[in-house]
Structure formats: structure tokens, C-alpha cells
Design a protein around this motif. Structure first.
Motif, PDB file in Angstrom:
ATOM      1  N   VAL A  94      -0.470  -2.955  13.096  1.00 20.17           N
ATOM      2  CA  VAL A  94      -0.755  -3.545  11.769  1.00 20.17           C
ATOM      3  C   VAL A  94       0.485  -4.066  11.016  1.00 20.17           C
ATOM      4  N   PRO A  95       1.668  -3.443  11.139  1.00 19.76           N
ATOM      5  CA  PRO A  95       2.824  -4.027  10.432  1.00 19.76           C
ATOM      6  C   PRO A  95       3.198  -5.409  10.983  1.00 19.76           C
ATOM      7  N   PHE A  99      -3.143  -6.850   8.219  1.00 26.35           N
ATOM      8  CA  PHE A  99      -4.467  -6.253   8.034  1.00 26.35           C
ATOM      9  C   PHE A  99      -5.585  -7.190   8.502  1.00 26.35           C
ATOM     10  N   VAL A 129     -16.631  -7.661   6.887  1.00 28.29           N
ATOM     11  CA  VAL A 129     -16.231  -6.463   6.122  1.00 28.29           C
ATOM     12  C   VAL A 129     -14.725  -6.486   5.863  1.00 28.29           C
ATOM     13  N   THR A 130     -13.950  -6.901   6.873  1.00 28.13           N
ATOM     14  CA  THR A 130     -12.487  -6.940   6.705  1.00 28.13           C
ATOM     15  C   THR A 130     -12.104  -7.915   5.587  1.00 28.13           C
ATOM     16  N   VAL A 133     -13.149  -6.497   2.170  1.00 32.14           N
ATOM     17  CA  VAL A 133     -12.266  -5.417   1.706  1.00 32.14           C
ATOM     18  C   VAL A 133     -10.907  -5.986   1.315  1.00 32.14           C
ATOM     19  N   PHE A 137      -9.424  -5.712  -2.472  1.00 33.71           N
ATOM     20  CA  PHE A 137      -8.217  -4.944  -2.778  1.00 33.71           C
ATOM     21  C   PHE A 137      -7.069  -5.816  -3.276  1.00 33.71           C
ATOM     22  N   VAL A 140      -8.816  -8.049  -6.630  1.00 35.96           N
ATOM     23  CA  VAL A 140      -9.378  -7.313  -7.767  1.00 35.96           C
ATOM     24  C   VAL A 140      -8.512  -6.092  -8.122  1.00 35.96           C
ATOM     25  N   PHE A 141      -8.209  -5.271  -7.109  1.00 40.29           N
ATOM     26  CA  PHE A 141      -7.470  -4.036  -7.413  1.00 40.29           C
ATOM     27  C   PHE A 141      -5.952  -4.211  -7.333  1.00 40.29           C
ATOM     28  N   ILE A 143      -3.999  -4.247  -4.876  1.00 39.00           N
ATOM     29  CA  ILE A 143      -3.349  -3.395  -3.871  1.00 39.00           C
ATOM     30  C   ILE A 143      -3.086  -4.284  -2.663  1.00 39.00           C
ATOM     31  N   PHE A 144      -1.821  -4.410  -2.298  1.00 43.32           N
ATOM     32  CA  PHE A 144      -1.493  -5.372  -1.247  1.00 43.32           C
ATOM     33  C   PHE A 144      -1.499  -4.705   0.116  1.00 43.32           C
ATOM     34  N   LEU A 145      -2.449  -5.118   0.905  1.00 45.64           N
ATOM     35  CA  LEU A 145      -2.578  -4.575   2.257  1.00 45.64           C
ATOM     36  C   LEU A 145      -1.561  -5.282   3.144  1.00 45.64           C
ATOM     37  N   PRO A 146      -1.166  -4.649   4.278  1.00 45.71           N
ATOM     38  CA  PRO A 146      -0.079  -5.243   5.085  1.00 45.71           C
ATOM     39  C   PRO A 146      -0.377  -6.692   5.502  1.00 45.71           C
TER      40      PRO A 146
ATOM     41  N   PRO B  48      -8.711   4.108  -3.041  1.00 39.15           N
ATOM     42  CA  PRO B  48      -7.848   2.969  -3.378  1.00 39.15           C
ATOM     43  C   PRO B  48      -8.225   2.288  -4.685  1.00 39.15           C
ATOM     44  N   MET B  49      -9.475   2.458  -5.087  1.00 39.66           N
ATOM     45  CA  MET B  49      -9.914   1.796  -6.327  1.00 39.66           C
ATOM     46  C   MET B  49      -9.301   2.411  -7.576  1.00 39.66           C
ATOM     47  N   ALA B  52      -6.163   0.983  -9.852  1.00 38.20           N
ATOM     48  CA  ALA B  52      -6.263  -0.129 -10.795  1.00 38.20           C
ATOM     49  C   ALA B  52      -7.002   0.256 -12.064  1.00 38.20           C
ATOM     50  N   ILE B 393     -16.894   1.280   9.843  1.00 33.35           N
ATOM     51  CA  ILE B 393     -16.563   0.819   8.479  1.00 33.35           C
ATOM     52  C   ILE B 393     -15.896   1.958   7.698  1.00 33.35           C
ATOM     53  N   MET B 396     -12.360   2.160   8.733  1.00 32.90           N
ATOM     54  CA  MET B 396     -11.552   1.121   8.103  1.00 32.90           C
ATOM     55  C   MET B 396     -11.209   1.495   6.645  1.00 32.90           C
ATOM     56  N   LEU B 397     -12.225   1.994   5.929  1.00 34.14           N
ATOM     57  CA  LEU B 397     -11.981   2.366   4.529  1.00 34.14           C
ATOM     58  C   LEU B 397     -11.001   3.542   4.428  1.00 34.14           C
ATOM     59  N   TYR B 403      -3.428   4.024   3.500  1.00 31.96           N
ATOM     60  CA  TYR B 403      -2.329   3.062   3.326  1.00 31.96           C
ATOM     61  C   TYR B 403      -2.008   2.881   1.844  1.00 31.96           C
ATOM     62  N   SER B 404      -3.062   2.798   1.041  1.00 29.00           N
ATOM     63  CA  SER B 404      -2.841   2.505  -0.380  1.00 29.00           C
ATOM     64  C   SER B 404      -2.187   3.667  -1.129  1.00 29.00           C
ATOM     65  N   ASN B 407       1.515   2.520   0.151  1.00 28.71           N
ATOM     66  CA  ASN B 407       1.780   1.259   0.882  1.00 28.71           C
ATOM     67  C   ASN B 407       2.644   1.493   2.123  1.00 28.71           C
ATOM     68  N   THR B 409       2.465   2.768   6.389  1.00 25.38           N
ATOM     69  CA  THR B 409       1.619   3.114   7.529  1.00 25.38           C
ATOM     70  C   THR B 409       1.833   4.582   7.933  1.00 25.38           C
TER      71      THR B 409
END
Lengths: 152, 499
Positions: A94-95, A99, A129-130, A133, A137, A140-141, A143-146, B48-49, B52, B393, B396-397, B403-404, B407, B409
Motif C-alpha cells: 500500500v505505501p 490505497f 466500495v474502495t 470509502v 475519508f 468529507v473527513f 483523512i488522507f489515505l496512502p 476514522p469518522m 473530523a 468490506i 477494508m474498514l 491506518y487513520s 496515518n 501502516t
């Protein structure tokens, strides 16, 4: 008395060994004049681990234990190992891939491990879904995913 | 207090707070209804929600998940004969037979009414008890806090269920995990083996994600596709009529108080409370012979007890920072994410947050009633989501949630590692809750033990000279003693029966 599984004996011995290791490592930690210092609490835990391990071992030996069985369902073991392997691979990839690229692969892979053979459906769900999400994130939120090095 | 409570209501009725609180309740009901998923997993998935969000918004959402999941478990217990959560087990004894008689709606409605009664009683107790307990806790010395943590750790034995020894081993392992990283006393590296990443130790929430959520994903992958078959049910006619209501109200209130009392004791929780409430309701009933065949009291009492534990479990968590059960231990971790440190100081410094929780808990009971019954209409379809779609799913969540946290891994890797540990713990019948208690209470115990000894110049009698500390130490010894005695007694009983 009901016989105990062989694993109980192995875990009991493992706790004793772990306790001894923690005790040795704790003894090398800094000593202080007042209070317990960094090694005090781990030393207490090491004694606790050895004590509990001994009780577990002795009680298993007293009750008797079933002969070790190596008849684990190969398919189930393989599924578990693949699921863990896929998750570990995801952490490594993932890095680099980010994501958005790595996650659909993880989700499709897991769906297949769970026995889903509708490949197109797997692909559509995992990508949808990916993206959902990721959008939720990052937009809206906040939050920065990789992002990954590939997509930069 | 009333002014604070009114301000709390004003806070929760702000559009955004109300929206997230409703969202949390709905998510809780759905998650609770899905067999294998629980309130703690619901909180983990929405972690993660919370970054914010405003503190009070996040907290009322988490409370919504907590209460909603408690009720949600009963829906699948009634419709599928599979409790969504362990604490809904008693509900199926009468709920499922009633559903078989074509009265699934009535069973779910009774469960909802029981849950609301339980929730409201527990809210009242929470509002009355928590501030008083916080006042007492303000006077706590570090020796008292250490003894309190010791008491919390002694709960490990009782929370282990049938196997006390395995529970204690899991707890001791949790304590060990909590010592990895920079030590909290002098800041030196401990058990890091030169790996700089281990300097931050094993983050509590990543451990929780692994033990409670990922372990489930790894366990269920061995079962392959699992699609729940739900028979066509007539899910209508929810509300009990006045005669039925009179029949259930007293057992529900009694069940609620049982739930509150058991919820307050750290480490216990709904699974114990529901069976006590069920037995008491049966003894109180004029028709005990109807129990097990669809008695409404047999649904209302355990459901009231189940939801009664929610407010009860929040009492030690909010006032002392000691989790009352598994869900509150995850919630405790979530609070640290948003910068809220539970304990008596929270009542002094942030009464707005505390009273928003109190008001939110009251409002959530009614939201749970509305959305719980609406969900019951669509539940037969929702419960058929196959595991081959749901679990990936969730994985994944969980990954996003881990991660959140920072930030990094590294947190994901920790969650996966503890997912594997959690998998093996399940496989060899080691309970997960004591491990979590160990991880949470370890640092509290260590810091306060050190501080107490520094203040007393290494005089260990400090723990026996202070009445509060001595009380907690005696309680700890009694708790472990009772648990071992009960276990040995049960073992003898079983051996006697076999003979």
C-alpha cells in the motif's frame, strides 16, 4: 477428570519460557532509587506469566492430555494462511501502490478466499466500495489515505 | 444539574449532533443484528469518522452504536434463533417461539419496549450515580488509583467465564503488551529490540481492532460463504396492547435495575445480566409455565437488563476511566482519539461533554425504538448479506481504521498481528476481553504504583493505610477468590453429575 488438549500443555510451557525471557530482559532495564522504575512492572508481569504458565502446565499434566493431533483441515488452514498473507502483502504494497490501487485487490482476494466465484461482481463491489470509502475519508473527513508512490 | 442537563439536550438536538447520533443508533442496530458482529466492532468500523467531529458529536454517535447494538442483537435472536450479540441469548428463549407462532412483530416490539425501559432506567442511574462517584474519585490518591486498577485487573478472572486460568493468562499477556515501547516513568526504551517503530509500543486501538474485528474476519474465512436463511415472517403488529404492557412493565423495570447493577461492576456486562433478569422474571410471573414458549415477560426482562447495562457500564468508564465491558473498553480507546480523558476531572473541566452524553443516552432510547422497529421490517433481507461480501468490506474498514489512527501502516501491521493472535486465542478458547483489560489497565497500574511509592518513599504499607486503596485490594482478593471458588464448585458439580 476430563483430559485436556495437548495445546494447553504447549501454551503453559510457552508462558513459562516467555516469563523467563521477560525476567531476563527486565533485569537489564534502568534501576531507580525511588519508585519501581522501568523494570519493576515487567518483572512483576514476568513472575505472573511464569506462575500462570506453571499452574496451566501442572493442571494439564495432572488431568492428562490428548495425544497431539495433526489432523487440521488443510483447506481451512490454507484459507487462513492466505487471508493473513494477503493482509500482510497489502501492508507492504500500500505505501507504493496507494490505497486506490491496492485496496480493490485486497477486497477481491478476500472475496475469493471466502468462496465467491462471481468475479465480475467481486470486481464491481470492491472497486465501488474502495472509491466510496476513499471519497468519504479524503473529501468529507479530511483523512488522507496512502496515495502511493505510483500515482504521484 | 438540571441546567447542565438542559444544556446537554440543547447540544444533542443541534442538527449535526442529532444526525450523527441517529446514524450511530442505526449502525448499532444493524451491526448488532448481524450475527458475529458486535457493538465493539461497530465502534471500531466508525473510528476514522470521529477525528473530523466535535467531541460531543463523536460521543453521542458512539453511545448510539452502543445502545443500538444492544437492541439489534435481539432482532436476529427472534427472527433467526441466532443472537446477534451474546447478551441477546436469553431473548431467543421466548422471542423465537413467539416468532414461530407468527408473532415476530410482537416479539420485536416487546424487545424494543423492554430495551427502552432498560435504557431509560440506566440513564437515570447514570445521571444520579456518575457525578457523585466522580466527586469521590476526585479525592483519589495514586495509591487508590493503583488499587482500583488492581481491582479492574482482578475482574479479568470473572470476565473469563468458564476458564478462569485462561482468562488470567490472557490478561497477563495484555499487561505484557502494554509494557512494550517507551516506558511511561523515565522514558527509556523497553522491549523494542532496537526497532524504532516499537518505541510507540502496540497502540491500544490497533490491538483492539485486531483482537475484536480482524480475528473475526480470519476466523470466518475458514467457514466460506455463509448466507443466513430467513423464513418469510409476518413482522407487523409491534406494540403490546395495554394488558400486555401491564404484564411486562414490572419485570422490565426489575430487569433494568439488575442490568444497571451488573453493568456498573467492571468486566461483567449484558451476557450475565440477561439470564439473571430472565430467571427473576420467571419467578415473579403468575404464568411461569409459559416461559420458553413465547412469554412476553421472558423477552422484556432480559432486553431491559441488556440495555440497563449500557448506562451502568458508562459509570466506571466516565468517572474512573475503567471500562465496564468490552464495548466501553473500545469506546475508552476511541475517547483518547478525540482528546477526551475519562475520569473525575472530566466532570469538573468538561461538564458540557458529560451532560451531552447523559442527554444523548436518553434521546437514543427513543431513536432506538423508532429505527429498531423500522429495521425489523427490512431485517429479513439485510440479515441475508453473505459473509463473502460483508467480511472483506469489514477487513477494508478495519485497515482504514487502523491506518487513520496515526496515518502509519505500522498501526495496520499491529492490527493484523493482533488479528492473528485473536484468531488463535479463539481457537484455543482464550477470551479476548481480559487481554484488552490488561492492555488498558497496565499503564494506569504502572504509573500509579510508581507514583504512590515515590510519594511514600518506597513504603509499601501506603496501600494498606489508605481506606479506599485497602477496600479495592480486599475487593480484588474477594473477586478472584469467589471466581475460583465458583469455578471449582461448578467443576465438582459436573463431576458429581457424571458419577
Amino acid at each position: 477428570m476430563k483430559k485436556k488438549p495437548f495445546s494447553d500443555l504447549v501454551i503453559g510451557i510457552a508462558f513459562i519460557v516467555l516469563g523467563v525471557c521477560v525476567l531476563i530482559l527486565s533485569s537489564s532495564l534502568n534501576k531507580v532509587k525511588l519508585g519501581i522504575g522501568p523494570g519493576g512492572f515487567p518483572t512483576f508481569i514476568s513472575v505472573l506469566l511464569m506462575l500462570l504458565g506453571t499452574v496451566q502446565t501442572v493442571s494439564t499434566l495432572r488431568a492428562g492430555f490428548k495425544a497431539p493431533a495433526f489432523t487440521a483441515d488443510r483447506r481451512q488452514t490454507l484459507l487462513f494462511l492466505c487471508a493473513v498473507g494477503l493482509s500482510v502483502l497489502y501492508v507492504l504494497v500500500v505505501p507504493v501502490a496507494g490505497f486506490l490501487l491496492a485496496t480493490p485487490v485486497l477486497v477481491i482476494g478476500m472475496m475469493m478466499l471466502y468462496g465467491n466465484r462471481k468475479y465480475l461482481l467481486c470486481a464491481v463491489i470492491s472497486i465501488a466500495v474502495t472509491v466510496a470509502v476513499w471519497a468519504l475519508f479524503t473529501k468529507v473527513f479530511m483523512i488522507f489515505l496512502p496515495a502511493g508512490r505510483l500515482l504521484r | 444539574m438540571l441546567t447542565h442537563l438542559l444544556a446537554g439536550f440543547a447540544n444533542v438536538f443541534q442538527p449535526l449532533n442529532f444526525l450523527y447520533m441517529t446514524f450511530g443508533t442505526v449502525v448499532g442496530v444493524v451491526i448488532g443484528a448481524l450475527p458475529g458482529l458486535s457493538g465493539s466492532m461497530g465502534i471500531i468500523l466508525l473510528l476514522p469518522m470521529v477525528y473530523a467531529m466535535e467531541k460531543s458529536t463523536a460521543l453521542v454517535m458512539l453511545c448510539g452504536i452502543f445502545c443500538g447494538s444492544m437492541f439489534g442483537g435481539s432482532v436476529s435472536a427472534i427472527l433467526l434463533r441466532t443472537p446477534g450479540t451474546p447478551s441477546a441469548t436469553a431473548t431467543l428463549l421466548d422471542g423465537y417461539p413467539l416468532a414461530q407462532q407468527g408473532k415476530a412483530g410482537k416479539a420485536i416490539g416487546t424487545a424494543a419496549v423492554g430495551s427502552v425501559i432498560g435504557g431509560l432506567v440506566s440513564c437515570a442511574c447514570l445521571i444520579l450515580i456518575a457525578p457523585q462517584l466522580a466527586k469521590v474519585a476526585l479525592k483519589f490518591h495514586s495509591a487508590d488509583y493503583f488499587a482500583l486498577a488492581l481491582f479492574g485487573l482482578s475482574i479479568m478472572a470473572s470476565s473469563a467465564g468458564k476458564n478462569v486460568l485462561k482468562g488470567l493468562m490472557a490478561g497477563a499477556f495484555g499487561l505484557l503488551i502494554s509494557t512494550v515501547g517507551t516506558d511511561p516513568l523515565v522514558g527509556s526504551a523497553r522491549f523494542t529490540f532496537g526497532n524504532p517503530k516499537l518505541m510507540i509500543g502496540f497502540p491500544q486501538l490497533a490491538v483492539l481492532i485486531g483482537v475484536f474485528a480482524l480475528s473475526e474476519v480470519f476466523t470466518q474465512v475458514q467457514g466460506g460463504i455463509h448466507r443466513v436463511e430467513v423464513k418469510e415472517q409476518n413482522v407487523t403488529d409491534f406494540f403490546p396492547n395495554s394488558k400486555e404492557f401491564r404484564r411486562i412493565v414490572l419485570p422490565a423495570v426489575v430487569g433494568a435495575f439488575i442490568g444497571v447493577f451488573i453493568g456498573i461492576v467492571p468486566g461483567t456486562g449484558g451476557a450475565i445480566a440477561v439470564f439473571i433478569a430472565y430467571n427473576v422474571a420467571q419467578r415473579m410471573s403468575r404464568h411461569p409455565e409459559e416461559f420458553g414458549k413465547g412469554a412476553l415477560e421472558g423477552i422484556a426482562a432480559p432486553e431491559a437488563a441488556n440495555n440497563g447495562t449500557t448506562g451502568g457500564a458508562l459509570v466506571p468508564m466516565l468517572t474512573l476511566g475503567i471500562p465496564g465491558d468490552t464495548v466501553t473498553s473500545v469506546m475508552l480507546g476511541a475517547l483518547t482519539l478525540i482528546g477526551v480523558t475519562p475520569g473525575p476531572q472530566l466532570f469538573v473541566n468538561s461538564p458540557d461533554i458529560i451532560y451531552a452524553i447523559f442527554a444523548g443516552m436518553i434521546v437514543i432510547q427513543f431513536l432506538m425504538l423508532i429505527f429498531g422497529l423500522l429495521f425489523a421490517k427490512v431485517a429479513p433481507r439485510v440479515l441475508q448479506i453473505p459473509t463473502d461480501i460483508l467480511m472483506p468490506i469489514i477487513l477494508m474498514l478495519c485497515v482504514v481504521g487502523a491506518y487513520s489512527l496515526a496515518n502509519q501502516t505500522y498501526h495496520v501491521a499491529v492490527a493484523i498481528a493482533f488479528g492473528v493472535i485473536g484468531f488463535f486465542m479463539k481457537k484455543y478458547h482464550f477470551p479476548g476481553a481480559p487481554l484488552v483489560l490488561g492492555v488498558i489497565l497496565g499503564p494506569i497500574a504502572e504509573k500509579n504504583l510508581d507514583r504512590a511509592l515515590q510519594l511514600s518513599r518506597n513504603d509499601w504499607t501506603i496501600f494498606f493505610r489508605r481506606p479506599i486503596a485497602l477496600t479495592f485490594i480486599i475487593l480484588s482478593v474477594v473477586m478472584v477468590g469467589i471466581t475460583f471458588y465458583n469455578n471449582a464448585h461448578e467443576g465438582k458439580k459436573k463431576a458429581g453429575k457424571k458419577a
